[in-house]
Motif scaffolding. Sequence first.
Motif, mmCIF file in Angstrom:
data_model
loop_
_atom_site.group_PDB
_atom_site.id
_atom_site.type_symbol
_atom_site.label_atom_id
_atom_site.label_comp_id
_atom_site.label_asym_id
_atom_site.label_seq_id
_atom_site.Cartn_x
_atom_site.Cartn_y
_atom_site.Cartn_z
ATOM 1 N N PRO A 184 3.348 4.209 19.321
ATOM 2 C CA PRO A 184 3.840 2.918 18.813
ATOM 3 C C PRO A 184 2.832 1.786 18.988
ATOM 4 O O PRO A 184 2.690 0.928 18.108
ATOM 5 C CB PRO A 184 5.100 2.670 19.651
ATOM 6 C CG PRO A 184 5.558 4.040 20.033
ATOM 7 C CD PRO A 184 4.300 4.830 20.256
ATOM 8 N N HIS A 222 -1.109 -2.024 12.359
ATOM 9 C CA HIS A 222 -0.218 -2.706 11.405
ATOM 10 C C HIS A 222 -0.396 -4.223 11.458
ATOM 11 O O HIS A 222 -0.322 -4.900 10.435
ATOM 12 C CB HIS A 222 1.236 -2.333 11.735
ATOM 13 C CG HIS A 222 2.252 -2.947 10.820
ATOM 14 N ND1 HIS A 222 2.577 -2.406 9.592
ATOM 15 C CD2 HIS A 222 3.026 -4.066 10.951
ATOM 16 C CE1 HIS A 222 3.507 -3.159 9.007
ATOM 17 N NE2 HIS A 222 3.788 -4.163 9.817
ATOM 18 N N VAL A 282 5.564 10.236 5.407
ATOM 19 C CA VAL A 282 5.628 8.945 6.095
ATOM 20 C C VAL A 282 4.268 8.266 5.955
ATOM 21 O O VAL A 282 3.253 8.834 6.354
ATOM 22 C CB VAL A 282 5.987 9.126 7.586
ATOM 23 C CG1 VAL A 282 6.079 7.769 8.271
ATOM 24 C CG2 VAL A 282 7.278 9.904 7.735
ATOM 25 N N ASP A 309 3.608 4.494 6.480
ATOM 26 C CA ASP A 309 3.342 3.295 7.271
ATOM 27 C C ASP A 309 2.848 3.651 8.666
ATOM 28 O O ASP A 309 3.437 4.502 9.352
ATOM 29 C CB ASP A 309 4.618 2.455 7.386
ATOM 30 C CG ASP A 309 4.388 1.170 8.170
ATOM 31 O OD1 ASP A 309 3.725 0.268 7.639
ATOM 32 O OD2 ASP A 309 4.857 1.097 9.323
ATOM 33 N N GLN A 329 5.433 3.233 11.504
ATOM 34 C CA GLN A 329 6.446 4.286 11.509
ATOM 35 C C GLN A 329 5.874 5.599 12.040
ATOM 36 O O GLN A 329 6.542 6.319 12.800
ATOM 37 C CB GLN A 329 6.991 4.487 10.094
ATOM 38 C CG GLN A 329 7.840 3.330 9.585
ATOM 39 C CD GLN A 329 8.385 3.598 8.189
ATOM 40 O OE1 GLN A 329 7.976 4.540 7.526
ATOM 41 N NE2 GLN A 329 9.323 2.763 7.756
ATOM 42 N N LEU A 357 5.716 5.321 15.797
ATOM 43 C CA LEU A 357 7.022 5.465 16.437
ATOM 44 C C LEU A 357 7.471 6.927 16.450
ATOM 45 O O LEU A 357 8.031 7.410 17.437
ATOM 46 C CB LEU A 357 8.056 4.592 15.716
ATOM 47 C CG LEU A 357 7.853 3.078 15.857
ATOM 48 C CD1 LEU A 357 8.809 2.325 14.938
ATOM 49 C CD2 LEU A 357 8.059 2.627 17.301
ATOM 50 N N LEU A 358 7.213 7.634 15.364
ATOM 51 C CA LEU A 358 7.620 9.038 15.297
ATOM 52 C C LEU A 358 6.825 9.913 16.267
ATOM 53 O O LEU A 358 7.349 10.879 16.820
ATOM 54 C CB LEU A 358 7.468 9.567 13.865
ATOM 55 C CG LEU A 358 8.513 9.081 12.854
ATOM 56 C CD1 LEU A 358 8.172 9.554 11.445
ATOM 57 C CD2 LEU A 358 9.910 9.565 13.239
ATOM 58 N N THR A 379 10.397 15.995 6.755
ATOM 59 C CA THR A 379 10.051 15.196 7.934
ATOM 60 C C THR A 379 10.934 15.538 9.129
ATOM 61 O O THR A 379 10.442 15.715 10.242
ATOM 62 C CB THR A 379 10.162 13.698 7.626
ATOM 63 O OG1 THR A 379 9.288 13.369 6.549
ATOM 64 C CG2 THR A 379 9.784 12.865 8.846
#
Length: 438
Positions: free
Chosen positions: A172, A179, A285, A287, A290, A293-294, A344
Amino acid sequence: METKTLDGVESARRPADSFEAATYNKVGWRLIPFLLLCYVVAYLDRVNVGFAKLQMLQDLNLSETVYGLGAGIFFIGYFLFEVPSNVILHRVGARIWIARIMVTWGVISAAMMFVTSATSFYVLRFLLGVAEAGFFPGIILYLTYWYPAERRGRMTALFMTAIALSGVIGGPLSGWIMHSFAGVNGLKDWQWLFILEGLPSIIMGIVTFFYLDDRIAHAKWLTPQEKALLERNIVAENAGKQDLEIGAVFTDPRVWLMSLIYFSFVMGLYGVSFWLPTIIKATGVKDALQIGLLTAIPFGFGVVAMVLVSRSADRSRERRWHIAIPALLGAAGLVLSAVWGQNTGLAMAALTLATMGILTTLPLFWSLPTAFLAGAGAAAGIALINSLGNLAGFVSPFLVGWLKDLTQSTNTGMYLLAASMVLGALLTLSVPARLVNK
């Protein structure tokens, strides 16, 4: 009265047992959280190139093969300087040497922002490996100064949860930096990533110089009775070990078997660490935040698996099956991540299983060589095993990158890593139980 210790063990026996539990609890809270934090920032600097890759390759017009070679060349420098670095640590002490390592690698990691070509990428990754050489085996050696075998497995596992925690935190964080900082002050997102994640290593290196104690005898925060207890336990354990001459370590077949086992598991580790963001991106996915985070999900479950399985291994004093079964589960997860690569949700479930299995093998593996090595032989042996094993950190990302350029998919690479995990499981079961079940 029960005493709750850092490793989750309770003692409700005679006063001597309670005193021992309280003493190790005191040592654990003093050392393990700090060492864990050091390893978190170390591991961030080692693998944040996996996130930088998401944009850096396009900006610099580099291929997947160049990335794989650059990611892996770190381990060539690491390999060449690992044994001498650990021998120096054994002689001068962990406080000075770990501090030196951390400050040096923090500076070089931040300098990755200046990469402009494949050549500069290779050079800085190589120098980063040279700088970090000796950190991890140095900590494994350091723990043998404080803990006997029946307690060291849990402590090693707690320390090595840093690998998983760096994924939970670093994913993250890296995604957020890329980002949020793209274009700030004219710098690319990946340049900011290297700057901001290099600074903590420098800070922690300075703190290490003032915080760590080299040996039990140097710890002013322990009473004379506590020091006597700890040193008595270490002396008793070392009495049954071999203090090999440094040269003899290089010809001991047990050391080479351990190196091959560790190589097999590290193949899986760095396959996941360097390619997890790419695999998630391939499922659809896009971004960076994202994706970050995953990536935290598999590593979060990995923390839980590492702690629970290591406790079970220490309580039962069984090592081999506690290593082999997670290795096989890790292999299954890698295969399923390829099979379910277009979905995913299913791919994340498979990657979580793979990460849990792979991460669990690593701390438990170190209960094998530390069961028969001591003294200067332990310093050289642990470093040799770690350096040879970490050559997989060069081989793994390079082969996966090469196979991805060749096939336009990471699937073949995942199958290769799964086979390596199976090999590691089989080799672990070939180790005599009497040697390591202590």
